[in-house]
Write an enzyme that holds these catalytic residues in place. Sequence first.
Site, mmCIF file in Angstrom:
data_model
loop_
_atom_site.group_PDB
_atom_site.id
_atom_site.type_symbol
_atom_site.label_atom_id
_atom_site.label_comp_id
_atom_site.label_asym_id
_atom_site.label_seq_id
_atom_site.Cartn_x
_atom_site.Cartn_y
_atom_site.Cartn_z
ATOM 1 N N GLY A 102 13.981 -39.189 55.693
ATOM 2 C CA GLY A 102 15.304 -38.372 55.752
ATOM 3 C C GLY A 102 15.656 -37.145 55.870
ATOM 4 N N GLY A 129 15.317 -41.486 47.891
ATOM 5 C CA GLY A 129 15.673 -42.854 47.130
ATOM 6 C C GLY A 129 14.821 -44.268 47.640
ATOM 7 N N GLU A 130 14.243 -43.905 47.811
ATOM 8 C CA GLU A 130 12.523 -45.427 47.631
ATOM 9 C C GLU A 130 11.666 -44.747 46.514
ATOM 10 O OE1 GLU A 130 11.769 -47.009 51.589
ATOM 11 O OE2 GLU A 130 11.840 -44.640 51.744
#
Length: 736
Positions: free
Chosen positions: A515, A695-696
């Site tokens: 994203g 984020g992951e």
Amino acid sequence: MKFDTPAGTNPIDRLVVVGKATDRIDGKYKTTGTAPYASDWHDPAARLAYGYVLGAGIAKGGIADMDIGRAKASPGVLAVVTAGNAGKVDRGAFYVARPLAGPDVDHYHQVVALVVAETFEQARAAAHLIHVSYVEDKGKFDLAAVPDKAPVPKPGEFGGPTETEQGDFEGAFAAAPVALDETYTTPDQTHAMMEPHATVAAWDDDRLTLWTSNQQLNWGIRDLAKTLGIPKANIRMHSPFIGGSFGGKGTILADAVMASLGARATGRPVKVALSRPLMANNTTHRPATIQRLRIGATRDGRITAIGHESWSGNIVDGRPEAATTSTRMLYAGPNRMTRLHLAHLDLPEGNAMRAPGEAPGMMALEIAMDEMAERLGIDPVEFRVVNDTQVDPGNPARPFSKRQLVECLRTGAARFGWDRRSAVPGQVRDGRWLVGLGMASAIRGAPVMKSAARVRLEGDGRVTVETDMTDVGTGSYTIIAQTAAEMTGLPLDRVVVRLGDSAFPESPGSGGQWGAASSTAGVYAACVKLREAVATRLGFNSADAVFEDGQVRSGNRTVPLAQAAAEGPVIGEDAIEFGDLSKTYALQTFGAHFVEVGVDADTGEVRVRRMLAVCASGRILNPKSARSQVIGGMTMGVGAALIEELAVDTRRGFFVNHDLATYEVPVHADIPHQEVIFLDEVDPVSSPLKAKGVGELGISGVAAAVANAIHNATGIRVRDYPITLDKLLPDLPGAA
């Protein structure tokens, strides 16, 4: 804009706004309760009705009869929607479970009916008056009971190949001087986001509008159009704020489908919000795995053979959990094998949850690496360093675009005080606590996807950015504003960002750690168009124009940026399309996690005492929100290690602990000091901003680092997650 060569110097490199630790733009709305979430939508003039979902009371079988008479006659009821009156209802492309049962029931709490009424309470009361007669079949609910009936499926759309092999794995493993062959298990897990799955749907003739909680609006429209059999052009989705998702709201689920059907049946806008038990059993979850790791190495620690097989279960047409993804990319070794097995289970659908593949896969891989280091008598950090590689192990002709794994490991070891770790487990005590240190590597893919945006310069000098990108609590509003501010030379408070409306230019949405890099690249492309248009209006050569401090300058001439819009707004709109760089280079993010735990010598209680993550993830666009993302991932990793498990009733086929009272997640008291270090890195191969997702990466490897720390504290090696007291108590060294 086509991005098919590595990025050179561009306006982002000024780093006046980008790269600065910045408060989240949406923070003030969320902390004051003024952020409009899906179920908050309300128009007094719209005569909103309320839907209540009735879920199936069996996990496998069919509906023999359904009596809805009493429900239809109940006060306030406007409609009862079932498979018998809903018309044709298909299923989506990413989530593959059927949203509406009938006559067959595929899993527990699959929707059997929606009651729509004037109030929520009326709809709920009426739903309890529906009598459903079922014919129950014997289902398969226990992964451990069916691994021998779990074939290797064909490669799916997501998760890469299901089977890989290089060299002679079996021969090399058999000949290895030092070898490990162990099995590890991870349980089913649920997303446990705070905001429920919720949708308000309204029809205007043949056009459908939804206010919903959805990570990827392009997927949502695609899948809802397929499900309802209507043109994509007839659907509009709004999702400006999302209260957590973690992959569970990647596209439409039962709330969106049933709200749409309820609105069609009543001619009124209908709100549907799933209850917490329905979120666990009706939607999707991270499926359980059984993983076998085999590693062979020379006595000096070089891996000669590495094999990783994983078994998971799913509904018909569901995908396997891609737990072998990390093993294909993380460590060197000439002889390699990975294999995914998929069993048919009649549980709710298993699908994406934060770092799908990497998160559960590294829960096994990074314990196996720790065990192997112990057998070799090599420090776990050094064992990983020895087996570093700067090229894709599965395709040695393809180098990593950037790979600072060794730097992450070395930096983390130095900062954490790894040299004070006892190589012999169970040697360090602090009163009644057995103290241990553990670590693990981290890796997560860094994909990028086509993304578009529209940027408009207004007459007052403000810039408005529009894209259908979503913000799932990750800070999308802020990094998009930072990108536009940097490109136009404006302060952040002169940029307005509008997200989460499918009428805006299409982005890939939030998910898969794509994203941030994708959406900001799309905004960059639109801003390039805007700069060209502004330069033309002001009589500048766009190649020479400098945008800074609210001015446009070229040579000796300086003009206020707002002057370009004096006679009307200036608009730049474009999409960025990524070429074949990902075929030439392997795009990944890397990190290292370090954890200290205390284990009560008498009770087996585990307390995480401190944590450190070191991340190499391209240019960090906003260190403040990036840190928030990483510590969130670290916290989820602690949950996976110690407490999170959907308990399966293997007789009736449902998740028993289907609420936040009994599905335990970490709370503030469980999480001590967390530190995050971002290595200085730019990756020109990834995007014009030279950034990648993060984020992951924050969850990948954390659970194994906790497990390795527990082993270092106690000498007990647990290979079955979560690591609960009962798995430690029998072998604790005691208080002596």
